[in-house]
Scaffold this motif. Structure first.
Motif, mmCIF file in Angstrom:
data_model
loop_
_atom_site.group_PDB
_atom_site.id
_atom_site.type_symbol
_atom_site.label_atom_id
_atom_site.label_comp_id
_atom_site.label_asym_id
_atom_site.label_seq_id
_atom_site.Cartn_x
_atom_site.Cartn_y
_atom_site.Cartn_z
ATOM 1 N N THR A 264 0.843 -1.194 0.000
ATOM 2 C CA THR A 264 0.000 0.000 0.000
ATOM 3 C C THR A 264 0.875 1.239 0.000
ATOM 4 N N ILE A 274 -0.030 -6.297 0.590
ATOM 5 C CA ILE A 274 -1.396 -6.813 0.475
ATOM 6 C C ILE A 274 -1.393 -7.989 -0.501
ATOM 7 N N GLU A 418 -6.745 -3.068 -0.640
ATOM 8 C CA GLU A 418 -7.175 -4.242 0.117
ATOM 9 C C GLU A 418 -8.436 -4.889 -0.449
ATOM 10 N N LEU A 475 -8.475 -8.894 0.097
ATOM 11 C CA LEU A 475 -7.125 -9.339 0.417
ATOM 12 C C LEU A 475 -7.220 -10.618 1.244
ATOM 13 N N ILE A 478 -1.904 -9.926 5.032
ATOM 14 C CA ILE A 478 -0.730 -9.101 4.770
ATOM 15 C C ILE A 478 0.425 -10.084 4.649
ATOM 16 N N TYR A 485 -2.736 -8.482 9.758
ATOM 17 C CA TYR A 485 -3.968 -8.491 8.946
ATOM 18 C C TYR A 485 -5.195 -8.455 9.856
ATOM 19 N N TYR A 489 -7.443 -4.789 10.173
ATOM 20 C CA TYR A 489 -8.719 -4.683 9.456
ATOM 21 C C TYR A 489 -9.925 -5.290 10.185
#
Ligand code: 6R9
Length: 649
Positions: A264, A274, A418, A475, A478, A485, A489
């Motif tokens: 990102t 990602i 993502e 996604l 990570i 991850y 999120y």
């Protein structure tokens, strides 16, 4: 944010019906929303059938181990076959896939048949260099057609590509090569930018002094400038591909095979790798490109102005359009080389029908003046798209009038690296559009706005944007960091994906994006969105662009500080600054009046055009400016600091 959700200040009453002709033949209809609402997974299973599978999936979603999703897990496909070969097999080999337009004016049109040959040769070259399924390949290229070929060649053999934006420094490339443990790097001698060749390969040479594990550097010749060469490691792309066969049999890969890693751009924090996989990603990019842009591959000429180093380039230059058999334009350079009408000249030259660009570009065109697009024939355009930031209503209206001839629907597409593909957007033949709103989640997508306690806010209120159901192009993690991850999120709101964006729902339930919640200001106990204040400022005829931040303030907690760029021909004066403050007060209410307005010549932006408010906050609070590595042009901060000391308010 405090317990109070985002204040909902902006009122926008303008509405635009979809054009009747478009609505009558549109790819997406109201029925799609209804069908998907009734059977979301059935809807996605149906969209997966847009693709050619070597093994048809029988499962749609496995969500037994959230937040780790598997989509179409027992299916197998080859992504490159779907983007290239199958169109040739369907008799479309002579259709142009890519009209490449170089910045110096060179151009080349590549048919699907030629693309198939080039991708096959590149895939064979990667194999000769020892790249195998599951290996990572870093791609560091200018916006040339070979970038697409390189990505598809990786996908074809099951190597996972990690494209690093060509404007990034050698340090940024090194850390990304290291994190992904790439085995091979594909780069070019250089590319053309702002009228001159700009070198790329030296950044790779420098990066490789810091990281290990890269066996070969594959170098595309673009500018023919002198470059350093490491015998044994470096290989010319044109030499190795020329001796390869144009035949390569694509192997079918599992639907969950890693297709790419994309770091990102990061307006905040350490970059995250990602990870996107194959079947679900291609399903949603293909479907959304078809539905949101109303693509008619037989007649449309599509142009997305993003760079392939950004997710928009992955999803809406490479995978979405090519899986749909589109004809598209790829342009190498900047919009003002050799003149400020370059984009419109390209639209006219190729008869572009669908244009997808970013608000930052649109505001720049507004600043350059209406007379520039007016010199070109833009009548071929029929759908306009916007992505990357909230588009303020004035820029939306300008885009519609001056580029779209007052007739093209605008699709304001909200999504993220993502999410992999568009999530919230009008549908061009269905939606009555509202300037500045992304409006409604697409069929098959579940999004809403919640307050601090995760309660859905009522219509007319603001809060946090969340996605409440998994989606095919989400996604998967990570790269190398499952915990990050989960934490980033899925932890803020139990069981829901938190996008990091503030949003409001209007009285009709339509969604308006309000910017990153990290950027939201807390003024005298009210959460106020930077986006709304920026929109109000750009709504004033003297202002071309603005960026707003909250600076620590002893009385109000935070005070609103606005940086504005004036439109061409307007001069700065204390009266104008006062007038702008009053204008914001009139538009949004006295609470939103900026305490200070600084007139500047430029704003700090990432290479994908997002304003880096973090850096402006540093200035507004009198701190030393923080990490500028993702800044497009590092000299901008000096300019702003200088104009700051000279400012009159
Ligand atoms: C595709 C892309 C994601 C962030 C996202 C949001 C902002 C993107 C937007 C938008 C308002 C839109 N964003 N599209 N905000 N309206 N139509 O930009 O991906 O670079 O990962 O950025 O961009 O803040 O969260 P990415």
């Amino acid at each position: 944010m405090s317990s109070e959700t985002l204040a909902n200040l902006l009122r926008e009453e303008r509405r635009f019906e979809p054009p009747a002709v478009l609505a009558a033949n549109a790819n997406a209809t109201t029925a799609d929303h209804e069908r998907a609402a009734a059977d979301r997974l059935g809807f996605w299973a149906e969209q997966a059938r847009r693709l050619s599978w070597a093994v048809e999936p029988t499962e749609t979603l496995d969500w037994s181990n959230p937040p780790f999703a598997k989509w179409f897990a027992d299916g197998k496909l080859n992504v490159a076959y779907n983007c290239v070969d199958r169109h040739v097999e369907n008799g479309l080999g002579d259709r142009v896939a890519i009209h490449f337009e170089g910045e110096p004016g060179d151009s080349r049109s590549i048919t699907y048949a030629q693309l198939k040959d080039e991708v096959s040769q590149a895939a064979n070259a990667l194999l000769e260099l020892g790249v195998r399924k599951g290996d990572r390949v870093a791609v560091y290229l200018p916006m040339i057609a070979e970038a697409v070929v390189a990505m598809l060649a990786c996908a074809r053999i099951g190597a996972t590509h990690s494209v690093v934006f060509g404007g990034f420094s050698s340090d940024a490339v090194a850390s990304r090569i290291q994190d992904a443990q790439a085995k091979l790097v594909i780069t070019a001698d250089g590319g053309y930018r702002r009228g001159k060749p700009s070198a790329l390969k030296p950044a790779i040479d420098e990066a490789l002094t810091k990281v290990e594990g890269v066996d070969h550097v594959l170098v595309i010749r673009r500018t023919e400038q002198e470059i350093p060469w490491t015998e044994g490691r470096d290989v010319w792309w044109h030499e190795i591909t020329a001796r390869q066969s144009t035949e390569h049999t694509p192997e079918a890969h599992e639907a969950e095979h890693p297709l790419f890693i994309l770091y990102t751009s990061g307006t905040t924090g350490k970059p995250k790798g990602i990870l996107h996989t194959s079947g679900g990603y291609l399903t949603q990019t293909s479907y959304t490109h078809h539905a949101v842009f109303d693509l008619k591959p037989e007649t449309d000429v599509y142009w997305c102005t993003a760079d392939i180093g950004w997710v928009t380039g992955h999803s809406y230059i490479v995978y979405g359009p090519l899986s749909n058999g589109a004809t598209q334009v790829i342009y190498e350079g900047t919009p003002d080389t050799p003149h400020q009408g370059r984009f419109w000249e390209i639209v006219q030259k190729y008869g572009v029908t669908i244009l997808y660009t970013a608000p930052t570009a649109i505001r720049t065109f507004m600043k350059w003046g209406d007379d520039i697009p007016a010199k070109f024939d833009l009548s071929s355009l029929r759908v306009l798209g916007s992505v990357g930031e909230p588009i303020n209503p004035e820029a939306w209206i300008w885009y519609r009038e001056h580029i779209g001839g007052g007739k093209c629907p605008i699709v304001d597409t909200w999504w993220q690296t993502e999410t992999g593909a568009v999530m919230i957007s009008p549908l061009p033949g269905v939606t009555e559009t509202k300037p500045g709103s992304a409006q409604r989640a697409l069929p098959g997508i579940a999004a809403t706005v919640v307050d601090d306690e995760a309660n859905e806010v009522p219509n007319g209120s603001g809060g946090y944007l969340v996605l409440t159901e998994p989606w095919p192009s989400m996604l998967r993690t990570i790269w190398g960091d499952d915990q990050r991850y989960i934490d980033t999120y899925w932890s803020r709101f139990q069981g829901r994906y938190f996008a990091g964006d503030g949003a409001k729902k209007d009285e009709d339930g339509d969604i308006w994006l309000l910017g990153r919640v990290d950027d939201v200001m807390l003024v005298s106990g009210h959460n106020i969105s930077t986006t709304e204040v920026e929109s109000a400022l750009v709504g004033h005829p003297s202002v071309a662009e603005s960026a707003v931040v909250g600076a620590a303030d002893v009385t109000t907690g935070q005070a609103i500080v606005a940086f504005v760029i004036l439109r061409g021909g307007v001069t700065e004066s204390p009266e104008l600054v006062e007038e702008l403050r009053a204008h914001v007060g009139r538009t949004l209410g006295p609470i939103a009046k900026p305490k200070q307005i600084k007139v500047v010549g430029e704003l700090p932006k990432t290479r994908s055009g997002k304003i880096m408010r973090r850096l402006l906050r540093d200035i507004a609070e009198g701190r030393e400016v923080g990490d500028t590595t993702t800044l497009a042009d590092s000299s901008v901060m000096n300019l702003i600091q200088l104009s700051n000391t000279g400012s009159r308010d």
